[in-house]
Every structure is written in C-alpha cells, then in structure tokens.
Design a protein around this motif. Sequence first.
Motif: not given
Lengths: 239, 977
Positions: A201-222
């Motif tokens: 990922v871009d070190p200057d914008d590490p979360v830009g565009g992230l849409a991770p799948p969630g599961d019981f250990r962590g939701s997408s938003g988390y």
Amino acid sequence: MPLVAAYFRPDSLDEALSLLAGPHRIVLGGGTTINSDRQRSDVEVVDLQALGLDSIESSETELRIGATATLADVAGSDQVPDGLRAIARRESPSTLRTLATIGGLIASAHPDSVLLAALLVHGASVDLAGSEAMPLASVLAQGVPSQAIITAVRLDPTGVLCHAATGRTPADVPIVAAVARAGAGGISLALTGVAATPITVDPDDPVGGLAPPGDFRGSSGYRVELAGVLAARALGGLR
Amino acid sequence: MSNEHSITFELNGAPTTVAIQVHENLRDVLRALGMFSVKFGSSDGETGAAAILFDGELASADVILAAQADGHKVTTVESINTERDLHPVQAAFAATGAIQSGYSAGAMILGTLALLEQNPDPTEADIRDMLSGILDRETAYVKPVEAVKRAAAVMRGEATEPFAPLIVQPMTDGTNSIEYDPTSPAPRASQAVPRLIPSRDVPEMAVVGHPEIKVDAVKLAKGNPAFTDDIELRGMLFAKLLTSPHAHANIVDIDDTAALALPGVHAVLHYKNTPRIKYASGGQSWPNPYPYDQVSFDTKVRHVGDRVAVVAAESVAIAEHAVSLIDVTYEVLPAIFDEHQAMLPGAPVIHDETDTTEIFDRDRNLVHQITAERGDVTKALADSSLVFEQTFRVHQVQQCPIEPHISIAWLDADERLVIRTATQVPFHTRRMVAPLLGLEVKDVRVIKPRIGGGFGAKQEMLLEDIVGHLAIATRRPVRLELTREEEFVSSRTRHPQTITYRTAVAPDGMLIAQDMYVLANTGPYGTHGMTVQTVTGLRGLTSYNAPNKRFHCDVVYTNIPVPGAYRGYGAPQAEFALEAHMEDIAAELGMDAIEFKRLNWAKVGSEMDIAPHLGERAVAEGELDEYPKVMSSGIEECVAQGMREVQWHRRDDPSWVQPADRPHIRRGIGFAFCMHGTAIPFLDMGGCSIKINDDGSFNMLVGATDLGTGADTVLGQIAAEVLGVALDDIKVYSSDTDMTPFDTGAYASSTTYISGTAVMKAAEVVRKRLKERAAMLLDVEIPCTIELRNKRAYAADGRSVSLEEIALDSLHTQEQEQIMGTASYVSQDCPPPFAAQFAEIEVDTETGQVTVTKLVMAVDCGVAINPITASGQVEGGMAQALGYAHCEEYDYDESGRMSNSSFGPYKIYRADEMPEMTVFLAQTMEDSGPFGAKAVAEIPKDGVAPAIRNAILNATGVAINEIPFTPERVWNALHTA
C-alpha cells in the motif's frame, strides 16, 4: 489428509514439469497446506524434495531463497536479515515451520501471512520453472501460472524492517499486520488481513481504497481502523 | 508411485521398509509400526501430538505423507526406551509434574531432545518456541518448560535439587485479614514451583503432602501403549459418522444401497435399522435427569454435526468413501441459535416429537425452568434504596481435549460386549449404553484406559452406543474416533448464558438481597442442561451472604452444537457475572472492591443456604434440619499472598497504569474472589478395594477415573499414608467396570474427596487387620498399639515385623486369609475450596488488544495431597480459563455451520505466548476430607475472566460485560465509553 491418488518424486525440474502436465497434478512442498486439506480428493502430488531447491544464498544486493527451503531454514539462516528471520520464526509453530516451505507459502498466498508481507516490502520476485520470473505481488494476485513451478524467491535484503500487528493473543495469526521497510528505493509498506492476499500500500495513504472482507475476528471497518494504526506504528518504527 | 507402494526409511536408527497406501500419512504408518507415542490430535498438525523428529527436526507427522518419508530419518520417543529406567529428559518430565494425561508427552520429550542437541543451554524463550507447536490443554506449559530446563541441566552434568514446593510463611493468622504492605517482597522461585503455605493444623505426614512422582509417569513418558487407541485387535473395523449439514431438518429418507455395495463396507446404521430407545446422554447418576430427548439415530437432526448415520468398514478411507455414498433426503426446517429467540412466539419447535416427555414447555423450547428462593427477594428489593442491576453474556467454548473422543468395542470370548473408551464416567456409561443395545448391564464391560484430557467433554455417553451397535451388527471389533472438526461440532461444549443480577445493598455495604436470572442455551439436547445451570445458581448465590436470595433460570433448546459438561460446570459463567457485578457495586458505593467483597463473602460458619434447594436432590425448606455451613476457609491467606505477589498497589499508581514510553498502553490489575464446591453431597459415591500381596505391597482397585489429573497418584498416596508404605508399594488399577468397585466418575471436583475417603476407609480396614496379624506374630495383646510405618509393623516396645512377613504368614502359613479391605463413601458435605485470583493486563487503547501479562492464583484446597499435581491442576485450569476469557469462541455462518472448527481459527493458547503464572496453595484443615483435603481441579476455571475484566476496568475505566475480550470487542467498548 486429502485422498492422494498418486505420489511422484521427480529428480529433475524437467521431469517435474512433465509430471505436472498430467490431470489433477499439484505441487507438493512441505505438505502443511496440501496434506491438511481434507476437502481435496483424488489429487496426484508432485513432491519437489529431490530437486535441490532448498538453498539459501545471498550477496550484498540479493538474497535468494530456494522454493523448498523451509520456514525453519529461513528463520535459522545467517544469510537472512534478522528482521525477516524473526518474522519467519513467528509465521508457524515449531512443528510446522520445519515442514512448510517458502514456495508453498507463496503458492498459498494466505491473506494473513506476515512473512509474505515482509517479502513484498523487500521487493521480492519469484523464479519459476516453466514461466518467466514474476514479481511476488503479481504471483499473489494472479496465482502461480499453470504448469509452472516456483523455484526460488529473490529479494533485496538491505534496509530496515519494522512491523506491527494486532491479534487475539501475542502469537495469534494477526487480524491485521503492517510491515514497513526503509530501503535504498525509499519506504515501502505492506498489509495483511485487508485483502484476499497480503498487499503493498501507499505509505502516505495506507488505508486509501481498502475494503477488507470481515470475519468474526475483525469486521471490515475495524480492519481498516487497525490498518491505519498499525501502518503508522510500523512506519514510525523506521524512524 | 501407484496407490500401493513400499518405502524405506530409518526408524529410530533401524532401516525399515514398509508397504503403504499412497494416501496414508506418516502418523498412521508409524502407529501401525507400534510407535504408539505418536498421537492423533488433528489432521492439520496443529496440535503437535503426532510430532516426531524428521531428519532431526521436530515435525508434525499428521501432515507428512508416508511417501514423503522415503529415504529420511524418523525418530520417535520409543528410540530412547532402551531400558527400564527413564532417559534423563523423560525423568525430568516425570519429576517436575510436566506429564498430566501424557497424551503429548512423547512430542514434548522429542522436542526437548532435538533442542538440547542443538543448544545445551537454551533460554526460556528457546524452550517456549520449541513447545509452540505442541498444544497442551492441561499444564499451561508451566511445568513442561521447567522440565526442559531441568533436563538441560542434567544433560550438562549439573546437579539438580529434588523438585518440591517452596514453603512460604503464612502472612495471616488464618482467619483475619491484614493490611497490605507494598514493600513486602514476594517469595522468589521458578513459576513452576508451587508456593505452599503450611497450616499448623496440618500434621507432618510421610506420603501425603509430598511431591510424589505420578504412578503412571513411566508409561506416559515412554509413550507406552496406554490409551484407547493403543491396542491392536485382529479384524478391527473402522467407523465414520455421517453428520448433518443442516441445523434443523427432518430426515425424509436414507438410501444406503450404494454405501453398502462398496467393497469393504460391513455395516451402515441409521434410523431405519436401529431401535428407537430414548435416552439422555449426560454421564450422571441414576436416574439420569430428564428429558430423554435423544435416540441413537433419529429421524430429525437438530444441529450441524448431529448424527445421521454411521459406517463400519475395513479402513477409515473406505468408511469415509461409503459415508459420501449415503443418500439422505432432508426436509430443511427453520433454525434458531440465540437463546433469546428460542422462546419467542413462532420460533421453530425443536422437539416436536411425541415420545420426548418432561420438557417444561415444548412449544417455547423451554426444556427446564429452575427456581429457588430464600427469604423474600421481591420485598427486599422493593424496600431497598440501593438496588443495582446488570446483565452479562457468556459464550460457547469447547473443552478441546487433545485426544478427541474415541471408542473401541468388541465381543469377548464370552460374547459380552467390551467397550474401551475415552470416558470420564465408565460406570454411568455401562448403565446407560446397555438398554440402547438391547443388553443387560451384566453383559457390558467398560474399560477406561489413560485419557488424553476430558475436562467434562467425556462426561457423556457419546460414541459408546454407536460402536456397540456396530460391534453387535458386524461381530467384529469396531473403532470410532472423532476428527477435530467433529470434536467441535459433534461433541460437547460450554453453555452460553445471559445472566442478570439485581442486588440490594444496605448503606454500610452489606448485601440485603441477590436476585439472579439466567437464560441458558442448552442447544438441541438436554443432557447436562439442568444440572449445569443448577451449579450456575449455586455458585452465583453462595459466594456472598445475603438474607434474601432468588434463582430463576430458563433453559432453552436451540440449534447450536450441544453444550454439556465442561470443567467448572456452570460456575465460570456465574463467577464472571458475579465478580463483575460486585466490582461495579463497590465502585458505585465508593468502596474498595476487595473490602466490599470481604464484607459479604462466605466465611467459616456461613450457611450455604441456597445449596440444598438446588440440584438433583433438592429439598424443600421443611425437609431440612440444618443448612450446610462453611467449615474451613483460607481465603484471607489467599488474598494476602496474592496481593503481595501481584503487587496490588501498582493499580493505583498512574505512572504504572499509563507507562510514559508507550502512550497507547494502559495497564491494570484485577481481582476475583472464588468459591467452588467439592463433590455433590448425597450423590457422588466412590468405592475402593485393597489387598495385600506376598511382598507386602498392595493392589488397589478404584472406580475413580484419572483423566491425567493425577487421581491415581493422589489416591495411592492416601492409601500409602494409611498403610505406612511408600507410594510405589500401592499398585493402582482404576476404572474397569468388571474389575473395580463403582465410582460415579471424574466430575464435580469429587475424586480426591469422595474416592479419596473411600480409599482411606478401605486402607483403614486393611490396616486394622494388618495390626491384628502383626499382633499375632509379635505376641502383642492389644493390636491397636501396633504402628505401621516404613513397610513394617511396630510394637510399642520397638519390636517389628515386616509387611512381607505378615503377608507370607497370612497367605501361606497360619490361619490363611487374604488380607483385604473394601469401602465406599458418599458425603453429606460439600466443603468449598476458596481462592483469590489476580490478573495483570495491558490494553492497547488504539487497537483494543488485551495482553494478559500475569496470572496469580492463591487457592485454599485444604491439604494438597500432592502439591505438584495440585498446582498443575491450578495452572492448567487457569490456562483454559484464560482462553475462555480472552480468545476462544465459536463462530457460525447463517446456516449454523461453525466457521472456525480447527485450531488456529479457534484459538487456544500455546507455549510461547503464555502469561507468567504463579500458584499458591494455602493449606487449611478440612476435617471432613481425607487428610484434610478439599477440591482443586475446577476452582481455577472460575476467576480468570472476571479478574481480567476487572483489570481492564482498572486500566481503562471501561467495564465490559461480555466475553471473550477480543480486540474488536474491547476497541468498540473503548470507543463507545
């Protein structure tokens, strides 16, 4: 254990490639992934152990890890930078890291693999028999080309590595991890647990565009929240 | 390589050629070669129970194809079994109490050998890294780490001291509290060493109270064939279950034609060809609590993983193939998983069959309603100006014995059915299984060999009816072992509950009333549904005194995998809610939490006034002459020792709570008061018989079930103490329904207390006769003046005769007789052990990750018959409780399928991430117990979750009333506070 229908142990890469051309044939590294997959059946495995692909060699600018080198080999090799060795040691418990191979790790492309993320920030490329070498990121994204065999991974061993992770327990497979490296080419950053495979990922914008799948250990938003926090920590650790 | 092949490899130094099937893994091939130390824990290698040395490196044989081993060197622990004496590494494991069940002992010992070969002086981190691949559900890795250190020292040629407790001087007078002194230094020793605080009420004894090595240590250290699966029966068939893919469905039809036609298949059983006999599977005393809501194979499935059919075939692979050929037609029904939804109008009725009776309210899925009251709670709550109400949620977890359930059945030469099985309740199982098979109890023999952990999961008649049916149908021995996934979904779990407390408090902090409502989820079958919840009420309303108490519990059916017995048996749920609730009340009142709890907790003389009104033998008020009372308590000593060890004052030091160098970290320390029970009064019963041998040794037969807890050892120590001999002179044989006296089994913290008292009484019978025979030989008129010690009988004037001489005389010379004694015991009492549990934690406020850095438990278990095995129980119990509090949980998809049914996704702690643990054993003399003993095995399950919760509260000011404390849950709580 899958229902293995046939086992082959070729003596040469050519023989291995030839064997792989058959139907239902898959490459067997150490076996920790394939042999524990109870969903597979009637597979025919091509075991690479006799091909001599387990060497670890280094120069000032390149580290080459043979495909059948185990994670324990990587963790124990003084050719490998300390940061990478430590991550390799944490990747699997003692009874599995002696079997799991670096080639198998790359082929599995596991989204939670911190070692794959570390290889990514080291700019790793993958040597393949039966195909051209490919950047690790491409192999993770596209998979190992059909009828090809991973023979080694090459990477730039220089630079400073730092990583941060969050799991349920200290040795848990992280829910999200960030691995940062400061090398000659600048800062690079990779994340686990936020996509189908570890990604850079871009070190200057590490979360830009992230849409991770969630599961019981962590939701997408988390996971997005974690990515931001852990990226900052990993990058901060480089300073 | 074709399907069948031969491989050649070096096995324990010897060239070995063996024919294999290409799909076989190395674990199974090694076991077939007699390497019984290599155990099955899971097929993915995560447990490490099958670890071997593969070319000198520790590796899980589960995930190595046998074909991969061709040309390699394989080493198992059998390689060092060259003589009767143990190898120094094995001896170190035995000496330090590192072996409980011993199921994974071979793997740990091999790992140690490899580690020390590479590094003769490993650090603790090196040792824990080596153990990281061997999951242990029993020891918390504390004593295995100590064993490796000790082995390393011995191998380096260094002298070692005997492994023994550290004697710590009492800090209190045994009754009253003391003021906490933050400058007082805690005793220092390895964390594996139990801190033993002696009581002046307890006399010095020769065997009891000493750290004797377990009587089964040698066979376990060597990996000798001792477990259910470690026998070879000619013609044995292998069974596999077909389980339900649906959470709730009617089975419309089953077509087994294709499965039966598969070569090698001998039987396929299901609802069409097995009798429909109703039963309850919980391993409990006769009569089993109702309802009887199960049959061996039903026409309806009620959870994913429920039984549908079973196949017996010539191999596991054929059986698995046959299972895939069974054609089942399902009518899928709506399912419910949440206990709150189960009773709502319109919820699917899970037991709509007409032949299940005794369901409290079938249409609302309400299987039990449990109530008990002392005083007038409604009035007390109404009259009080200080009433506190809180609701807590506790979740479903699994016992995770590393040895999954396994049973083998066969017809013996007399055509009686023999079942060798991993069970905690062999006698209950025999009684329960016989009618399901159309047999009488006398036609069934149940043998419990060594067990690789049970923790309640094996307090169940789970597989025994299936292998019994198959053995009768095929007239061949039949083996059935659960996979790890099946262990998660087709075995037993802990009950989820929603718990609400309402507590009325006087202005001075004294409790006036406690009202406890529990909504419990028992899954689709009742099994332990009533009794576990009863213990929840018992523990939830006994720990603190209040003149008014009320328990109301609704137990509902749902479609989750079946909850049952799990170590602690309803208490951990209650204690989490209770200790959190009391903590918060103290804060509301502005009182110190420990002072508030101390003001109200049960003390010597306190009546356990709700206890007689709960449980299988509950009585009405009018039937009771007197309430049971607490007769011994060492809680003040426990609190004092624990506070000093954990450095309690730091929780009030802002510079410690908020370390300057890590601004996102908050540290905290939490406390929980724990009170458990010892056995079930008027119900639990144990028997023992002892006979003398020619050499003055004794055979002791007990029905008690050693799960790895050290029960055989502790019972042997009790007998040895009474008979004046060494432990080695007591040969213990346990848990065989044909051979040993009855025992209710291993549950309810009963073995030391109940079975131990039976042993003591039987030994006293033998002792009396030994004295009489000695008096004959020594010409002493009054036998009671004879004393037994050092395997001799001494007259008052110093003359003596050996027990061997007495034995030879009595067996061969004059007035021949077999000197033997038999006794049994059932208790009217249930003396509570007490404990102070402390947890030290760190919270990452930016991520929510909680790291538990230290656990301290100080336990009053009366007299610890064996302080090493007792402390091992506390360590292992705390580790399980840590998982319950912190990281273990079931996750389901929308259809009720478990998504994390393997280790890793289902996270249990491993050696390289454990917090520091320290155990104190604060002695008290419990006069009703054998040599002063109370229980110890379950109380360590009770306090960890609330102590961590209260530590998080201390660290962050945020109270979290639901477990486990996973990062996102904590993060959410921090961000919504």
